[in-house]
Write a protein that holds these residues in place. Structure first.
Motif, PDB file in Angstrom:
ATOM      1  N   GLU A  27       5.037   2.736  -3.964  1.00  0.00           N
ATOM      2  CA  GLU A  27       5.154   1.586  -3.045  1.00  0.00           C
ATOM      3  C   GLU A  27       3.806   1.238  -2.439  1.00  0.00           C
ATOM      4  OE1 GLU A  27       7.634   0.276   0.994  1.00  0.00           O
ATOM      5  OE2 GLU A  27       8.220   2.080  -0.130  1.00  0.00           O
ATOM      6  N   SER A  28       3.040   2.260  -2.068  1.00  0.00           N
ATOM      7  CA  SER A  28       1.713   2.014  -1.472  1.00  0.00           C
ATOM      8  C   SER A  28       0.792   1.319  -2.469  1.00  0.00           C
ATOM      9  CB  SER A  28       1.098   3.332  -1.008  1.00  0.00           C
ATOM     10  OG  SER A  28       1.895   3.948  -0.028  1.00  0.00           O
ATOM     11  N   ILE A  29       0.863   1.731  -3.733  1.00  0.00           N
ATOM     12  CA  ILE A  29       0.027   1.103  -4.753  1.00  0.00           C
ATOM     13  C   ILE A  29       0.426  -0.350  -4.975  1.00  0.00           C
ATOM     14  CG2 ILE A  29      -0.559   1.144  -7.222  1.00  0.00           C
ATOM     15  CD1 ILE A  29      -0.414   4.192  -7.096  1.00  0.00           C
ATOM     16  N   GLN A  30       1.747  -0.585  -5.043  1.00  0.00           N
ATOM     17  CA  GLN A  30       2.217  -1.956  -5.271  1.00  0.00           C
ATOM     18  C   GLN A  30       1.779  -2.894  -4.137  1.00  0.00           C
ATOM     19  OE1 GLN A  30       3.033  -2.619  -8.114  1.00  0.00           O
ATOM     20  NE2 GLN A  30       4.964  -1.781  -8.884  1.00  0.00           N
ATOM     21  N   LYS A  31       1.881  -2.429  -2.904  1.00  0.00           N
ATOM     22  CA  LYS A  31       1.474  -3.251  -1.768  1.00  0.00           C
ATOM     23  C   LYS A  31      -0.039  -3.475  -1.745  1.00  0.00           C
ATOM     24  CE  LYS A  31       5.274  -2.103   1.402  1.00  0.00           C
ATOM     25  NZ  LYS A  31       5.621  -1.466   2.705  1.00  0.00           N
ATOM     26  N   SER A  32      -0.783  -2.447  -2.212  1.00  0.00           N
ATOM     27  CA  SER A  32      -2.244  -2.557  -2.160  1.00  0.00           C
ATOM     28  C   SER A  32      -2.796  -3.607  -3.123  1.00  0.00           C
ATOM     29  CB  SER A  32      -2.872  -1.203  -2.479  1.00  0.00           C
ATOM     30  OG  SER A  32      -2.773  -0.904  -3.870  1.00  0.00           O
ATOM     31  N   LYS A  33      -1.982  -4.048  -4.068  1.00  0.00           N
ATOM     32  CA  LYS A  33      -2.450  -5.022  -5.049  1.00  0.00           C
ATOM     33  C   LYS A  33      -2.795  -6.374  -4.407  1.00  0.00           C
ATOM     34  CE  LYS A  33      -0.216  -3.077  -9.138  1.00  0.00           C
ATOM     35  NZ  LYS A  33       0.753  -3.303 -10.245  1.00  0.00           N
ATOM     36  N   GLN A  34      -2.390  -6.561  -3.173  1.00  0.00           N
ATOM     37  CA  GLN A  34      -2.749  -7.789  -2.459  1.00  0.00           C
ATOM     38  C   GLN A  34      -4.247  -7.845  -2.170  1.00  0.00           C
ATOM     39  OE1 GLN A  34      -0.300  -8.224   1.035  1.00  0.00           O
ATOM     40  NE2 GLN A  34       1.613  -7.979  -0.109  1.00  0.00           N
ATOM     41  N   HIS A  35      -4.864  -6.673  -2.002  1.00  0.00           N
ATOM     42  CA  HIS A  35      -6.297  -6.636  -1.738  1.00  0.00           C
ATOM     43  C   HIS A  35      -7.093  -5.795  -2.736  1.00  0.00           C
ATOM     44  CE1 HIS A  35      -4.369  -3.430   0.655  1.00  0.00           C
ATOM     45  NE2 HIS A  35      -5.449  -2.702   0.340  1.00  0.00           N
ATOM     46  N   ILE A  36      -6.433  -4.809  -3.394  1.00  0.00           N
ATOM     47  CA  ILE A  36      -7.133  -4.027  -4.416  1.00  0.00           C
ATOM     48  C   ILE A  36      -6.911  -4.708  -5.760  1.00  0.00           C
ATOM     49  CG2 ILE A  36      -7.255  -1.810  -5.633  1.00  0.00           C
ATOM     50  CD1 ILE A  36      -6.556  -0.396  -3.087  1.00  0.00           C
ATOM     51  N   LYS A  37      -7.959  -5.234  -6.326  1.00  0.00           N
ATOM     52  CA  LYS A  37      -7.865  -6.022  -7.557  1.00  0.00           C
ATOM     53  C   LYS A  37      -8.287  -5.252  -8.806  1.00  0.00           C
ATOM     54  CE  LYS A  37      -6.554  -9.477  -5.080  1.00  0.00           C
ATOM     55  NZ  LYS A  37      -5.137  -9.875  -5.090  1.00  0.00           N
ATOM     56  N   HIS A  38      -8.901  -4.089  -8.622  1.00  0.00           N
ATOM     57  CA  HIS A  38      -9.388  -3.318  -9.775  1.00  0.00           C
ATOM     58  C   HIS A  38      -8.901  -1.861  -9.672  1.00  0.00           C
ATOM     59  CE1 HIS A  38     -12.004  -6.718 -10.658  1.00  0.00           C
ATOM     60  NE2 HIS A  38     -12.419  -6.683  -9.392  1.00  0.00           N
ATOM     61  N   PHE A  39      -8.215  -1.420 -10.718  1.00  0.00           N
ATOM     62  CA  PHE A  39      -7.724  -0.043 -10.785  1.00  0.00           C
ATOM     63  C   PHE A  39      -8.294   0.636 -12.030  1.00  0.00           C
ATOM     64  CE2 PHE A  39      -4.566  -2.063  -8.129  1.00  0.00           C
ATOM     65  CZ  PHE A  39      -4.180  -1.081  -7.225  1.00  0.00           C
ATOM     66  N   ASN A  40      -8.738   1.856 -11.848  1.00  0.00           N
ATOM     67  CA  ASN A  40      -9.218   2.679 -12.955  1.00  0.00           C
ATOM     68  C   ASN A  40      -8.616   4.083 -12.787  1.00  0.00           C
ATOM     69  OD1 ASN A  40     -11.315   0.902 -14.293  1.00  0.00           O
ATOM     70  ND2 ASN A  40     -12.084   0.926 -12.190  1.00  0.00           N
ATOM     71  N   VAL A  41      -7.590   4.373 -13.579  1.00  0.00           N
ATOM     72  CA  VAL A  41      -6.920   5.665 -13.474  1.00  0.00           C
ATOM     73  C   VAL A  41      -7.179   6.454 -14.755  1.00  0.00           C
ATOM     74  CG1 VAL A  41      -4.696   6.861 -13.241  1.00  0.00           C
ATOM     75  CG2 VAL A  41      -5.128   4.727 -11.969  1.00  0.00           C
ATOM     76  N   PHE A  42      -7.749   7.640 -14.600  1.00  0.00           N
ATOM     77  CA  PHE A  42      -8.021   8.538 -15.735  1.00  0.00           C
ATOM     78  C   PHE A  42      -7.221   9.816 -15.500  1.00  0.00           C
ATOM     79  CE2 PHE A  42     -11.813   5.959 -14.937  1.00  0.00           C
ATOM     80  CZ  PHE A  42     -11.944   5.306 -16.160  1.00  0.00           C
TER      81      PHE A  42
END
Length: 405
Positions: free
Chosen positions: A49-64
């Motif tokens: 849920e925190s990740i989904q909500k953060s998409k309003q301001h976090i535009k770039h994700f890099n998960v390894f």
């Protein structure tokens, strides 16, 4: 730059999990990157849920994410796939483990680095005894930006997707990793990580495993410095103590006994006489189910009835057969020998007479080496479920000690 120690598991309070949740909600950050060894369904779903909500301001994700030691489950990877964040899987068939735990939050004005021991699992984020550092700095900050650059420089091949053991997460890759036995399902992962007994055998599809070895080849392993000396444990082969079984341990029930063998039965030759060359299978007062046997039929039909018999003579009628026997003479094992059986139905039926003879043949030479007069003869059945070998033993008459043997 502000550096704070963050430990959890020994006392209640802030944890890496809660720090991540707070960081995802911080609108100063527009980029999130992480390099993590293991992930579980509970860990990913807990911050979903925190990740989904953060998409309003976090535009770039890099998960390894790593998948070694069955620490990351199929369901965890599917949960990451469902989040629609840029996720890549790293793995190698070399004997090393992808094991970092680095979480990076970046913005135009501020950055946060969480670096420590916490994996993306519920225990790793909240429950285990873990230790991490949180580094916060506002731009410009020479030390902070240098630290961030060092992390990016070291993992440059990851962020540029140039390392060949790194592959974009897809449903096809997840299925291949599962069928190749590289990742477990969540149930198996919980058993392994929860210190329960894991399934003993993992079924792997060989064709899928071959494909995965091309996707995630072995890589060069970094060597420790010359001053680092280790003591290796040499794996010793287990000593297997084999109890050698004696053939006589498998003998069947006692079929017949003849006591006080006469000289004629044991090749003992007096001057002026010829030995019979065999043992007369007489009545010898042997009883079966309380009744004295009829030796004219007992040996041919009951004892040796399953052997292959053939006619040798018509007048008088004589049948012959061969029988394989384990032989023991006076306590010494003489191995296996084949003897000829001769059955002559016209023989008289008196107690001392016989219709069946066991011929010693070449083994007669062994018989003559010992004076076996007066000894006892024992005939035992083959092992259970077998037609041969029978067991033949000649030994002294029973003594008082034999009663307790």
């Amino acid at each position: 730059m502000k550096v704070s120690f963050l430990g959890h598991g020994l006392s209640s309070g802030e944890s890496v999990g809660s720090a991540l949740i707070k960081s995802f909600s911080d609108t100063d950050f527009n980029t999130f990157s992480c390099l993590v060894g293991f992930a579980s369904l509970s860990g990913i779903s807990g911050i979903k849920e925190s990740i989904q909500k953060s998409k309003q301001h976090i535009k770039h994700f890099n998960v390894f994410i790593g998948i070694d030691l069955k620490g990351t489950s199929k369901e965890a990877l599917e949960a990451l796939l469902g989040l629609n964040v840029n996720t890549n899987v790293f793995y190698t068939f070399s004997h090393i483990v992808f094991h970092p735990k680095i979480y990076l939050f970046e913005g135009e004005k501020r950055c946060r680095i969480i670096l420590g021991s916490s994996n993306l699992t519920k225990p790793g984020l909240f429950q285990n005894i873990e230790a991490s550092f949180i580094i916060d700095f506002a731009k410009p900050d020479k030390e902070g930006e240098t630290l961030l650059s060092q992390i990016y420089d070291y993992f440059q091949s990851f962020f540029t997707r140039k390392v060949k053991n790194l592959h974009k997460l897809t449903q096809e890759l997840i299925q291949d990793l599962l069928e190749g036995g590289i990742i477990p399902d969540e149930t198996e992962r919980i058993k392994i990580q929860g210190k329960e007994k894991a399934p003993e055998k993992v079924t792997r599809k060989k064709d899928v495993l071959k494909k995965l070895k091309k996707l995630f080849p072995s890589i060069k392993i970094q060597k420790p410095p010359s001053g680092f000396k280790t003591i290796r444990v040499i794996k010793k082969k287990p000593v297997v103590t084999t109890v050698k079984k004696n053939a006589w341990d498998f003998k069947g029930q006692l079929l017949w006994k003849k006591t006080s063998l006469p000289a004629s039965d044991v090749q003992y030759q007096k001057e002026g006489t010829n030995p019979t060359g065999g043992l007369r299978l007489t009545q010898a007062r042997w009883k079966v189910n309380g009744k004295v046997i009829d030796q004219t039929t007992y040996f041919r039909q009951n004892v040796f009835g399953k052997l292959a018999w053939k006619k040798e003579k018509t007048v008088p009628y004589v049948e012959v057969s061969e029988v394989l026997c384990n032989v023991r003479i006076l306590g010494e094992d003489k191995g296996q020998h084949r003897f000829i059986l001769r059955h002559k139905p016209s023989g008289e039926a008196g107690q001392g007479n016989y219709t069946t003879l066991l011929s010693w043949g070449k083994f007669g030479e062994e018989i003559t080496k010992n004076d076996l007069r007066g000894k006892d003869f024992y005939l035992y059945a083959p092992p259970k479920g077998q037609n041969e070998p029978f067991y033949v033993e000649i030994k002294g008459s029973r003594t008082f000690a034999d009663l307790f043997a």
